[in-house]
Write an enzyme that holds these catalytic residues in place. Structure first.
Site, PDB file in Angstrom:
ATOM      1  N   GLY A   9       0.835  -1.201   0.000  1.00 42.46           N
ATOM      2  CA  GLY A   9       0.000   0.000   0.000  1.00 42.46           C
ATOM      3  C   GLY A   9       0.863   1.243   0.000  1.00 42.46           C
ATOM      4  O   GLY A   9       0.511   2.260   0.622  1.00 42.46           O
ATOM      5  N   ARG A  12       0.365   5.648  -2.076  1.00 44.32           N
ATOM      6  CA  ARG A  12      -0.377   6.864  -1.732  1.00 44.32           C
ATOM      7  C   ARG A  12      -0.614   6.918  -0.234  1.00 44.32           C
ATOM      8  O   ARG A  12      -0.374   5.961   0.495  1.00 44.32           O
ATOM      9  CB  ARG A  12      -1.714   6.917  -2.478  1.00 44.32           C
ATOM     10  N   VAL A  39      -2.272  -8.314  -2.194  1.00 44.59           N
ATOM     11  CA  VAL A  39      -1.750  -8.888  -0.953  1.00 44.59           C
ATOM     12  C   VAL A  39      -2.591 -10.055  -0.448  1.00 44.59           C
ATOM     13  O   VAL A  39      -2.148 -10.801   0.438  1.00 44.59           O
ATOM     14  CB  VAL A  39      -1.637  -7.821   0.162  1.00 44.59           C
ATOM     15  N   SER A 112      -4.356   0.254  13.661  1.00 48.04           N
ATOM     16  CA  SER A 112      -5.250   1.382  13.934  1.00 48.04           C
ATOM     17  C   SER A 112      -5.624   1.346  15.406  1.00 48.04           C
ATOM     18  O   SER A 112      -5.546   0.283  16.056  1.00 48.04           O
ATOM     19  CB  SER A 112      -6.517   1.260  13.083  1.00 48.04           C
ATOM     20  N   TYR A 125     -14.037  -3.644  10.115  1.00 51.53           N
ATOM     21  CA  TYR A 125     -12.736  -2.973  10.162  1.00 51.53           C
ATOM     22  C   TYR A 125     -12.057  -3.217  11.512  1.00 51.53           C
ATOM     23  O   TYR A 125     -10.865  -3.555  11.577  1.00 51.53           O
ATOM     24  CB  TYR A 125     -12.925  -1.479   9.926  1.00 51.53           C
ATOM     25  N   LYS A 129      -8.495  -5.212  12.191  1.00 48.01           N
ATOM     26  CA  LYS A 129      -7.331  -4.566  12.798  1.00 48.01           C
ATOM     27  C   LYS A 129      -6.939  -5.243  14.118  1.00 48.01           C
ATOM     28  O   LYS A 129      -5.749  -5.296  14.464  1.00 48.01           O
ATOM     29  CB  LYS A 129      -7.603  -3.077  13.006  1.00 48.01           C
TER      30      LYS A 129
END
Length: 225
Positions: A9, A12, A39, A112, A125, A129
């Protein structure tokens, strides 16, 4: 330092800032985007890393979406688990044997604060994480006492394209400033900048950081996470 650093990643946002940081230190950096490989594709990951002597791996590739649990689809769940957790697993597995054999290496996973706490509308999410943080700690236990370390950084909201989409959704739903809403959720009172995350990653990847292993470096300005 002339190390070989791979950043998934890395084309950007946070990834691009990490790439720039390592290059400024004199490292050779390979930024990996979807154009290089997926990935979540085991064969592609293994082929990419074959014959490569990686000194530092930064697992940064990630995606997010938000919805109440009842409206979170299986596809939403699976895609975030695949990119955020499975991707980190596959890339780490590909480079770890070589690092252990050479008794040298750094693995840093960009997780995160969601990997340490829970918040509404982010079940997929948050779960992904948490999995990434768990992977970090398990790998750290395996390599303890060697020259290899495995750590994670856990930032709050960072000024990236991904966060911009979150801001847009908030504004469409509430008619209020999305950035202000996210800033109010952080003890910092603002968004993090990608360069701040890059600094933390570079710190954990430094040759002098050999005693730091299995840690999660929280970037939230001093919250409860």
């Amino acid at each position: 330092m002339n190390r070989l650093v791979v950043v998934t990643g890395g084309t950007r946002g946070i990834g691009a800032a990490i790439v720039a940081r390592f290059r400024e230190s004199g490292d050779k950096v390979v930024p990996v985007g979807q154009a290089e490989f997926d990935v979540t594709d085991e064969a592609a990951v293994n082929a990419f890393f074959t014959g490569m002597t990686v000194d530092v791996l930064v697992n940064n590739a990630g995606i997010s979406s938000s919805a109440p649990l009842a409206r979170t689809t299986r596809a939403d769940w699976q895609s975030q688990m695949d990119v955020n957790a499975l991707g980190a697993f596959l890339c780490t597995r590909a480079v770890l044997p070589g690092m252990v054999e050479r008794d040298h290496g750094r693995i840093v996973t960009v997780a995160s604060v969601a990997g340490l706490t829970g918040s509404k509308y982010t079940s997929a999410y948050t779960a992904s994480k948490h999995a990434a943080v768990g992977l970090t700690r398990a790998v750290a236990a395996e390599v303890a006492g060697t020259g290899v370390t495995s750590n994670a950084v856990c930032p709050g909201f960072v000024r990236t394209d991904m966060t911009a989409k979150t801001i847009q959704r908030i504004e469409e739903r509430t008619g209020k400033s999305g950035e202000a809403a996210l800033a109010a959720m952080s003890p910092l009172g603002r968004l993090l900048e990608p360069e701040e995350v890059a600094f933390a990653v570079a710190f954990l990847a430094a040759p002098e950081a050999g005693a730091i292993n299995g840690q999660t470096l929280v970037l939230d300005g001093g919250g409860n996470s």
